[in-house]
Design an enzyme around this catalytic site. Sequence first.
Site, PDB file in Angstrom:
ATOM      1  N   CYS A   2       0.630  -1.079   0.000  1.00  0.00           N
ATOM      2  CA  CYS A   2       0.185   0.114   0.046  1.00  0.00           C
ATOM      3  C   CYS A   2       0.923   1.084  -0.017  1.00  0.00           C
ATOM      4  O   CYS A   2       1.604   1.694   1.008  1.00  0.00           O
ATOM      5  CB  CYS A   2      -0.995   0.083   1.160  1.00  0.00           C
ATOM      6  SG  CYS A   2      -1.963   1.727   1.432  1.00  0.00           S
ATOM      7  N   GLU A 107      -3.664   1.340  -6.040  1.00  0.00           N
ATOM      8  CA  GLU A 107      -2.703   0.422  -6.481  1.00  0.00           C
ATOM      9  C   GLU A 107      -2.523   0.492  -7.847  1.00  0.00           C
ATOM     10  O   GLU A 107      -3.452   0.935  -8.454  1.00  0.00           O
ATOM     11  CB  GLU A 107      -3.152  -0.978  -5.897  1.00  0.00           C
ATOM     12  CG  GLU A 107      -2.264  -2.088  -5.926  1.00  0.00           C
ATOM     13  CD  GLU A 107      -0.951  -1.590  -5.080  1.00  0.00           C
ATOM     14  OE1 GLU A 107       0.115  -1.159  -5.973  1.00  0.00           O
ATOM     15  OE2 GLU A 107      -1.071  -1.819  -4.132  1.00  0.00           O
TER      16      GLU A 107
END
Length: 226
Positions: A2, A107
């Site tokens: 992340c 992402e």
Amino acid sequence: MCGRFAITSPPEAVRAFFRYTEHPNFPPRYNIAPTQPIPIVSARREPGGGGRHFQLARWGFLPGFVKDVQKFPLIINARAETLAEKPSFRAALRRRRCLVPVDCWYEWRASLRGPKTPFLLRRTGGGLMAFAGLWETFTDPSGGEIDTACIVTTMANGATAAIHDRMPALIEPENFDAWLDPDETRPPPLNLLKPAADDAIEFFAIGPGVNRAGNDRPEIQAPAEV
């Protein structure tokens, strides 16, 4: 992993969800990047029972043994599978676990040709989420202190694996107390660090505006034109 996320819910909605003591006021953040301050929720051992507390921490974990910050790699994520084995996280895992409030994260999916495609991932139907995290107060040689934190990641679930092979470990509200428990005599609840259910997360492609950390505005979350 992340590497970017957002927290855009109103402060009182965040406080109601996490039930911390403080009443912080903070603006919506649409593109939070490493080294920036992030909100975290922690618990402390206090007379009469512990409570949850809001604080800001630098996104970039620094273990207490670091001597030269410039030479130490930036730790923004910690793998759930190896947390208990790594000296960097051992103390924080026992007594300084935290929650990171988020509304979504970003992402990038690799492409065989051309640039990576950014995606926005969020709870199905929207709403607040809590990432598992660790925090540590780092003291520099001059005695200055800074709170630092990282996000715990786990294997992607069956759906998000199409975007990336890792995802943040989500802690559900019914497990907040167990994850935050600062009593180091009890073993850390590592069983909570698992992929979310396949139907728990929805995602869609967005434009390249998120690629630049300075773009901290709602437009970056708009679905990409097809």
